[in-house]
Structures are given as structure tokens and as C-alpha cells.
Write a protein that holds these residues in place. Structure first.
Motif, PDB file in Angstrom:
ATOM      1  N   GLU A 186      -9.414   2.209   0.991  1.00  0.00           N
ATOM      2  CA  GLU A 186      -8.423   2.885   0.156  1.00  0.00           C
ATOM      3  C   GLU A 186      -9.005   3.509  -1.104  1.00  0.00           C
ATOM      4  O   GLU A 186      -8.677   4.652  -1.464  1.00  0.00           O
ATOM      5  CB  GLU A 186      -7.298   1.915  -0.223  1.00  0.00           C
ATOM      6  CG  GLU A 186      -6.213   2.563  -1.070  1.00  0.00           C
ATOM      7  CD  GLU A 186      -5.127   1.587  -1.472  1.00  0.00           C
ATOM      8  OE1 GLU A 186      -4.124   2.044  -2.059  1.00  0.00           O
ATOM      9  OE2 GLU A 186      -5.270   0.371  -1.207  1.00  0.00           O
TER      10      GLU A 186
ATOM     11  N   PRO B  53      -7.745  -0.531   5.593  1.00  0.00           N
ATOM     12  CA  PRO B  53      -7.269  -0.828   4.229  1.00  0.00           C
ATOM     13  C   PRO B  53      -8.393  -0.997   3.215  1.00  0.00           C
ATOM     14  O   PRO B  53      -8.195  -0.712   2.029  1.00  0.00           O
ATOM     15  CB  PRO B  53      -6.474  -2.131   4.411  1.00  0.00           C
ATOM     16  CG  PRO B  53      -7.002  -2.737   5.658  1.00  0.00           C
ATOM     17  CD  PRO B  53      -7.349  -1.587   6.551  1.00  0.00           C
TER      18      PRO B  53
ATOM     19  N   TYR C 235      -8.290  11.838  -1.322  1.00  0.00           N
ATOM     20  CA  TYR C 235      -7.507  12.192  -0.144  1.00  0.00           C
ATOM     21  C   TYR C 235      -6.735  13.482  -0.396  1.00  0.00           C
ATOM     22  O   TYR C 235      -6.131  13.658  -1.451  1.00  0.00           O
ATOM     23  CB  TYR C 235      -6.530  11.066   0.202  1.00  0.00           C
ATOM     24  CG  TYR C 235      -7.216   9.743   0.464  1.00  0.00           C
ATOM     25  CD1 TYR C 235      -7.826   9.485   1.689  1.00  0.00           C
ATOM     26  CD2 TYR C 235      -7.280   8.757  -0.529  1.00  0.00           C
ATOM     27  CE1 TYR C 235      -8.465   8.277   1.926  1.00  0.00           C
ATOM     28  CE2 TYR C 235      -7.923   7.552  -0.302  1.00  0.00           C
ATOM     29  CZ  TYR C 235      -8.513   7.318   0.932  1.00  0.00           C
ATOM     30  OH  TYR C 235      -9.160   6.121   1.162  1.00  0.00           O
TER      31      TYR C 235
ATOM     32  N   LEU D 292      -4.743   4.171   6.119  1.00  0.00           N
ATOM     33  CA  LEU D 292      -4.819   3.002   5.244  1.00  0.00           C
ATOM     34  C   LEU D 292      -4.382   1.722   5.953  1.00  0.00           C
ATOM     35  O   LEU D 292      -4.808   0.625   5.570  1.00  0.00           O
ATOM     36  CB  LEU D 292      -3.970   3.228   3.991  1.00  0.00           C
ATOM     37  CG  LEU D 292      -4.420   4.364   3.078  1.00  0.00           C
ATOM     38  CD1 LEU D 292      -3.533   4.436   1.840  1.00  0.00           C
ATOM     39  CD2 LEU D 292      -5.880   4.200   2.665  1.00  0.00           C
TER      40      LEU D 292
ATOM     41  N   ILE E  22       0.838  -1.202   0.000  1.00  0.00           N
ATOM     42  CA  ILE E  22       0.000   0.000   0.000  1.00  0.00           C
ATOM     43  C   ILE E  22       0.871   1.248   0.000  1.00  0.00           C
ATOM     44  O   ILE E  22       0.654   2.171  -0.792  1.00  0.00           O
ATOM     45  CB  ILE E  22      -0.954  -0.005   1.206  1.00  0.00           C
ATOM     46  CG1 ILE E  22      -2.042  -1.068   1.027  1.00  0.00           C
ATOM     47  CG2 ILE E  22      -1.597   1.374   1.388  1.00  0.00           C
ATOM     48  CD1 ILE E  22      -3.030  -1.144   2.177  1.00  0.00           C
TER      49      ILE E  22
END
Length: 296
Positions: free
Chosen positions: A216, A213, A221, A209, A139
């Protein structure tokens, strides 16, 4: 941190962090060419081992680190300096005898030499995962890069993690270090998102995140990088997407600056008819990274 704490930071380390270096180091003091009266040809500003300075070219003016910052940045007040240290605009660490202060402007001389993925250097990954709690590297790799850079007056190369902002500036960080080449906010967009989440720093975003998660790809953002950039986001970020209002969500810091920024974000959302949600009540600690690390 109050004024006493700031004045304990070694003046030579502060000056080095803004690319000001002594002409000579002597036993118990450092001599600098005056940067307050720069037409001086030789060292006339002395920093003593008791962490006080005096500028012989300026009628023997001198004082503490805060006095010096006021001379370098005359637009600031003492309250501004305290606020900047405590809000992260001046970021510093007093560990391993090192210190880093955010660069004031791009012209100060940081040169980006190259960028790589975050898997480039194991010790930076170790810092990210073990000390900042960003455990899902896959990520993180979608939002961070590894940067090779150099100060313009140095031949030594350095490495940091970081990301770009809306003005093609670079927000860089590593252990005991944080800087920005040009101040601006950072945007990550997802197709069809009907909400936008505001964070103060990139590590807060990545912490979100790690905690959520599955969220996402559901939001846009906005990472402010400093709350001072919040008003700038209103000029370029619409509160609508097509015919739909965008929901605004705040995960800003739990401090005075975060309180003021959250209220400003709430008022602006109301002005545009967007729903606003303050999610700071969902975590403990000063910010999301502290919460992730259990620092509360």
C-alpha cells in the motif's frame, strides 16, 4: 456487448439515467418534449413499448436506442457507442429493472450535498465487501467516501460510494449504478515512492490492495477512471522524482482498450527513460476486481 445488446436496453431507462423524463406516460408508450429540437413546447417524441422511438417534430425521424444516442451525442459513431458500453465509459446494469449510464458532463445536474466516511450506510458496505470483494474496510476507508447527492430536477436524495478526481469531480458507484460529475483521473501519493501504478478504475485499485496489502505505501497510484484520461496524466505527472526515474507499472484491463492504453503508457515511459512493467500477465479475468472475485 454488440449493437443488438445495446438496443435491448429500455430507452426510457436510458433517458432517465441522463435526466430526461417523459411529460406523460400512456398505455404502451411514453411522450417526451423533444430534446433534439428543444424549442418544441409540448411532447413530440414518442417511445413505444417495442423500444423504438419517433420524433414528430423532426420529420418523423426515429429508430433504435443507438439511433437516439447518435442524435443526442452527434460527435459519436456507432463504433464509439459500442466501445463506450464495453469499456465502462457508459456503465450499465440490467438487473432489477434498473440501468445507469455515465453522465456526459457536469452540467447534466448532479449535486453533491454532503460526504461522509464509508461506514455511514451498512447496505453500501455490504455491496462493497460481499459483491465486490473489498473485505478490508479499514483500507478502503482511506480512499472512499459515502456521498449524498441529488439530481437538479429531483427532490429525492441518493447515496453512493465514491472518490474525487484531479478536477474536483466525483466518481460515484453503487449496485447497478456508476456515474461521474466531471471526468478526470485520481492520484494517491506516498512519500518517497519510486514507482507509480496505473489502474483503470477505483475498484481495481482497491482489489490490488486486497491482494497485496503490504504494498500500500510503497507506490504512487493513478486511477484513470477511463482510459481516455491517460494522455491527460502525461501533462501533470512527472516521470522523475528528484534525480530518480519513476518506475511505471500497468494493471490495466485485459481488453482491446487496455491493450492500446498499455502500449501508449509503455511508449511514453520509454520516451522519458522510465522502466515500464505490464503486470496484466499476473492476473486472470478482464480486470483485477474480476480476478479478486474469481470471475475468470
Amino acid at each position: 456487448m454488440d449493437t443488438k445488446g445495446i438496443n435491448k436496453i429500455p430507452i426510457p431507462l436510458f433517458l432517465e439515467s441522463i435526466s430526461i423524463y417523459p411529460e406523460r406516460k400512456c398505455n404502451g408508450y411514453w411522450m417526451y418534449k423533444s430534446f433534439i429540437t428543444p424549442n418544441q413546447r409540448s411532447g413530440s417524441l414518442k417511445v413505444s413499448s417495442n423500444n423504438l422511438w419517433i420524433d414528430y417534430s423532426l420529420n418523423n425521424t426515429g429508430g433504435t436506442l443507438i439511433d437516439l444516442i447518435l442524435m443526442i451525442y452527434p460527435e459519436l459513431t456507432v463504433n464509439d457507442i459500442v466501445y463506450r458500453f464495453n469499456s465502462g465509459i457508459f456503465s450499465f446494469q440490467q438487473q432489477s429493472n434498473s440501468i445507469a449510464i455515465e453522465k456526459k458532463k457536469e452540467e447534466d445536474g448532479l449535486i453533491i450535498l454532503n460526504e461522509y466516511d464509508i461506514f455511514r450506510l451498512p447496505y453500501l458496505l455490504k455491496y462493497l465487501t460481499e459483491e465486490r470483494g473489498i473485505s478490508d474496510i479499514e483500507i478502503a476507508s482511506r480512499y472512499l467516501k459515502t456521498y449524498l447527492y441529488r439530481w437538479s430536477n429531483s427532490k429525492k436524495d441518493y447515496w453512493s460510494l465514491g472518490t474525487k478526481n484531479c478536477l474536483d469531480g466525483h466518481v460515484l458507484f453503487s449496485k447497478n449504478f456508476k456515474t461521474v460529475t466531471k471526468q478526470g483521473y485520481t492520484i494517491f501519493e506516498n512519500l518517497g515512492a519510486k514507482s507509480r501504478i496505473y489502474f483503470e478504475g477505483i475498484l481495481d485499485f482497491l482489489s490490488f490492495l486486497m491482494i497485496y496489502p503490504e504494498q500500500e505505501l510503497l507506490h504512487d497510484y493513478c486511477i484513470l477512471n477511463t482510459v481516455n484520461n491517460l494522455k491527460k496524466t502525461f501533462e501533470n505527472l512527472p516521470f522523475r522524482r528528484g534525480t530518480d526515474q519513476i518506475q511505471i507499472i500497468g494493471f490495466l484491463d485485459r481488453d482491446t482498450a487496455g491493450d492500446k492504453a498499455t502500449e501508449l503508457l509503455r511508449n511514453k515511459s520509454d520516451m522519458y527513460g522510465s522502466k515500464f512493467y505490464d503486470y496484466r500477465s499476473t492476473f486472470k479475468g478482464k480486470d483485477l476486481n474480476d480476478f479478486l472475485l474469481g470471475k475468470y
